[in-house]
Design a protein around this motif. Structure first.
Motif, PDB file in Angstrom:
ATOM      1  N   ILE A 175      42.175  37.497  31.826  1.00  0.00           N
ATOM      2  CA  ILE A 175      42.234  38.470  30.729  1.00  0.00           C
ATOM      3  C   ILE A 175      43.527  39.271  30.792  1.00  0.00           C
ATOM      4  N   ILE A 176      43.952  39.629  31.996  1.00  0.00           N
ATOM      5  CA  ILE A 176      45.150  40.456  32.156  1.00  0.00           C
ATOM      6  C   ILE A 176      46.414  39.690  31.809  1.00  0.00           C
ATOM      7  N   TYR A 177      46.561  38.493  32.357  1.00  0.00           N
ATOM      8  CA  TYR A 177      47.844  37.797  32.296  1.00  0.00           C
ATOM      9  C   TYR A 177      47.933  36.664  31.272  1.00  0.00           C
ATOM     10  N   GLU A 178      46.796  36.163  30.832  1.00  0.00           N
ATOM     11  CA  GLU A 178      46.827  35.038  29.910  1.00  0.00           C
ATOM     12  C   GLU A 178      46.306  35.403  28.517  1.00  0.00           C
ATOM     13  N   TYR A 193      33.913  45.896  20.289  1.00  0.00           N
ATOM     14  CA  TYR A 193      33.832  46.421  21.653  1.00  0.00           C
ATOM     15  C   TYR A 193      34.387  45.410  22.652  1.00  0.00           C
ATOM     16  N   LYS A 194      34.032  44.146  22.471  1.00  0.00           N
ATOM     17  CA  LYS A 194      34.534  43.088  23.354  1.00  0.00           C
ATOM     18  C   LYS A 194      36.049  42.973  23.230  1.00  0.00           C
ATOM     19  N   TRP A 195      36.542  43.003  21.995  1.00  0.00           N
ATOM     20  CA  TRP A 195      37.989  42.929  21.746  1.00  0.00           C
ATOM     21  C   TRP A 195      38.695  44.125  22.369  1.00  0.00           C
ATOM     22  N   TYR A 196      38.128  45.304  22.227  1.00  0.00           N
ATOM     23  CA  TYR A 196      38.735  46.536  22.742  1.00  0.00           C
ATOM     24  C   TYR A 196      38.863  46.498  24.261  1.00  0.00           C
ATOM     25  N   ILE A 197      37.825  46.031  24.924  1.00  0.00           N
ATOM     26  CA  ILE A 197      37.856  45.936  26.390  1.00  0.00           C
ATOM     27  C   ILE A 197      38.954  44.972  26.833  1.00  0.00           C
ATOM     28  N   GLU A 198      39.059  43.831  26.146  1.00  0.00           N
ATOM     29  CA  GLU A 198      40.067  42.832  26.510  1.00  0.00           C
ATOM     30  C   GLU A 198      41.475  43.364  26.287  1.00  0.00           C
ATOM     31  N   ARG A 199      41.648  44.245  25.302  1.00  0.00           N
ATOM     32  CA  ARG A 199      42.969  44.807  25.026  1.00  0.00           C
ATOM     33  C   ARG A 199      43.280  46.007  25.914  1.00  0.00           C
ATOM     34  N   ASN A 200      42.272  46.530  26.602  1.00  0.00           N
ATOM     35  CA  ASN A 200      42.468  47.684  27.496  1.00  0.00           C
ATOM     36  C   ASN A 200      41.809  47.419  28.847  1.00  0.00           C
ATOM     37  N   PRO A 201      42.178  46.326  29.492  1.00  0.00           N
ATOM     38  CA  PRO A 201      41.478  45.909  30.724  1.00  0.00           C
ATOM     39  C   PRO A 201      41.561  46.907  31.867  1.00  0.00           C
ATOM     40  N   PHE A 238      39.103  49.825  31.710  1.00  0.00           N
ATOM     41  CA  PHE A 238      37.732  49.493  32.082  1.00  0.00           C
ATOM     42  C   PHE A 238      37.667  48.792  33.442  1.00  0.00           C
ATOM     43  N   ASN A 239      38.772  48.843  34.184  1.00  0.00           N
ATOM     44  CA  ASN A 239      38.831  48.213  35.510  1.00  0.00           C
ATOM     45  C   ASN A 239      38.468  46.735  35.473  1.00  0.00           C
ATOM     46  N   ILE A 240      38.907  46.060  34.396  1.00  0.00           N
ATOM     47  CA  ILE A 240      38.684  44.623  34.303  1.00  0.00           C
ATOM     48  C   ILE A 240      39.547  43.938  35.358  1.00  0.00           C
ATOM     49  N   ILE A 241      38.959  43.060  36.144  1.00  0.00           N
ATOM     50  CA  ILE A 241      39.702  42.464  37.251  1.00  0.00           C
ATOM     51  C   ILE A 241      39.951  40.970  37.082  1.00  0.00           C
ATOM     52  N   ASP A 242      39.411  40.383  36.031  1.00  0.00           N
ATOM     53  CA  ASP A 242      39.624  38.961  35.780  1.00  0.00           C
ATOM     54  C   ASP A 242      41.098  38.740  35.409  1.00  0.00           C
ATOM     55  N   PRO A 243      41.868  38.055  36.252  1.00  0.00           N
ATOM     56  CA  PRO A 243      43.300  37.882  35.988  1.00  0.00           C
ATOM     57  C   PRO A 243      43.597  37.118  34.706  1.00  0.00           C
ATOM     58  N   TYR A 264      55.111  46.809  31.793  1.00  0.00           N
ATOM     59  CA  TYR A 264      54.447  45.579  32.234  1.00  0.00           C
ATOM     60  C   TYR A 264      54.168  45.579  33.730  1.00  0.00           C
ATOM     61  N   SER A 265      55.121  46.059  34.497  1.00  0.00           N
ATOM     62  CA  SER A 265      54.912  46.091  35.950  1.00  0.00           C
ATOM     63  C   SER A 265      53.766  47.029  36.305  1.00  0.00           C
ATOM     64  N   ASN A 266      53.616  48.099  35.513  1.00  0.00           N
ATOM     65  CA  ASN A 266      52.534  49.044  35.760  1.00  0.00           C
ATOM     66  C   ASN A 266      51.173  48.416  35.461  1.00  0.00           C
ATOM     67  N   ILE A 267      51.118  47.589  34.418  1.00  0.00           N
ATOM     68  CA  ILE A 267      49.881  46.857  34.107  1.00  0.00           C
ATOM     69  C   ILE A 267      49.481  45.982  35.290  1.00  0.00           C
ATOM     70  N   SER A 268      50.461  45.289  35.853  1.00  0.00           N
ATOM     71  CA  SER A 268      50.194  44.388  36.969  1.00  0.00           C
ATOM     72  C   SER A 268      49.770  45.153  38.220  1.00  0.00           C
ATOM     73  N   TYR A 269      50.470  46.255  38.506  1.00  0.00           N
ATOM     74  CA  TYR A 269      50.123  47.041  39.694  1.00  0.00           C
ATOM     75  C   TYR A 269      48.712  47.629  39.578  1.00  0.00           C
ATOM     76  N   ASN A 270      48.387  48.170  38.408  1.00  0.00           N
ATOM     77  CA  ASN A 270      47.049  48.744  38.214  1.00  0.00           C
ATOM     78  C   ASN A 270      45.966  47.681  38.366  1.00  0.00           C
ATOM     79  N   HIS A 271      46.248  46.497  37.828  1.00  0.00           N
ATOM     80  CA  HIS A 271      45.265  45.420  37.951  1.00  0.00           C
ATOM     81  C   HIS A 271      45.050  45.033  39.406  1.00  0.00           C
ATOM     82  N   PHE A 272      46.144  44.848  40.136  1.00  0.00           N
ATOM     83  CA  PHE A 272      46.031  44.422  41.528  1.00  0.00           C
ATOM     84  C   PHE A 272      45.303  45.477  42.360  1.00  0.00           C
TER      85      PHE A 272
END
Length: 216
Positions: free
Chosen positions: A57-60, A39-47, A50-55, A127-135
């Motif tokens: 996890i998203i970028y590094e 579950y932890k791995w899945y969330i990190e791979r689909n941030p 789950f509206n994960i906002i920690d940058p 990739y740009s969509n990942i960044s836009y959604n995160h921001f």
């Protein structure tokens, strides 16, 4: 004599019950640990899901854009499935059996999706969509304080240049439509950066710091 035999029967019965429930608890605990890890791995791979906002996890942590990202994800999924198959589903309770089946289906689906992802992994708009959604998720998140938002925004602006440098290699392989969509995402990100003061209330120093990083 009969009394002695009866006592032995009782002894072995209680011993059996003790061993049975011990084995049950071992299987249950092993499955619980594995399901929590997945579950932890899945969330990190689909941030973004789950509206994960920690940058970080998203970028590094995810390393989107690296050539071995998909291969590593596939290896992780196969490892999870192998470990799951070593747990006897018959010895799990009903709730854990349902969870077990759900995880297996999710793993199989993700294995298929990751294989398919190879076909458009070079698409820069991905990739740009990942960044836009995160921001967007970060800026409009209502569950964290403005102070925490400011910290995450500052970290995001520090990591985004490195992130986009990592995916430059895909530009020549992308279609015209993909480049157009990516450019549109980038423009939307820049617009959000220019509008930070409308959504985040912080001190002047932090605003200046964010502004400097946004120009990199």
């Amino acid at each position: 004599m009969a009394h002695i035999i009866l006592n032995k029967i009782k002894y072995y019965f209680f011993l059996f019950i003790l061993i049975f429930f011990s084995c049950y608890n071992i299987f249950s605990n092993s499955f619980k640990d594995l399901s929590n890890a997945f579950y932890k791995w899945y969330i990190e791979r689909n941030p973004n899901t789950f509206n994960i906002i920690d940058p970080y996890i998203i970028y590094e942590k995810n390393m989107y854009g690296e050539s071995d990202y998909i291969e590593q994800s596939i290896l992780d999924l196969k490892r999870f499935k192998l470990e799951l198959l070593q747990i006897s589903k018959k010895k799990l309770n009903l709730q854990d059996k349902l969870k077990y089946n759900s995880i297996i289906r999710t793993i199989d689906e993700m294995l298929y999706n990751n294989m398919e992802l190879k076909n458009f992994y070079w698409d820069v708009s991905y990739y740009s969509n990942i960044s836009y959604n995160h921001f967007s998720n970060l800026l409009f998140n209502k569950d964290i304080t403005d102070e925490q938002k400011s910290i995450y925004i500052s970290e995001t602006l520090e990591l985004i240049p490195k992130y986009f440098n990592r995916i430059k290699k895909y530009i020549n392989k992308s279609t015209e439509l993909s480049l157009k969509e990516s450019n549109n995402d980038i423009n939307k990100i820049l617009h959000l950066i220019d509008s930070i003061h409308l959504y985040v209330n912080t001190d002047d120093y932090t605003y200046e710091l964010i502004e400097k990083k946004s120009k990199k």
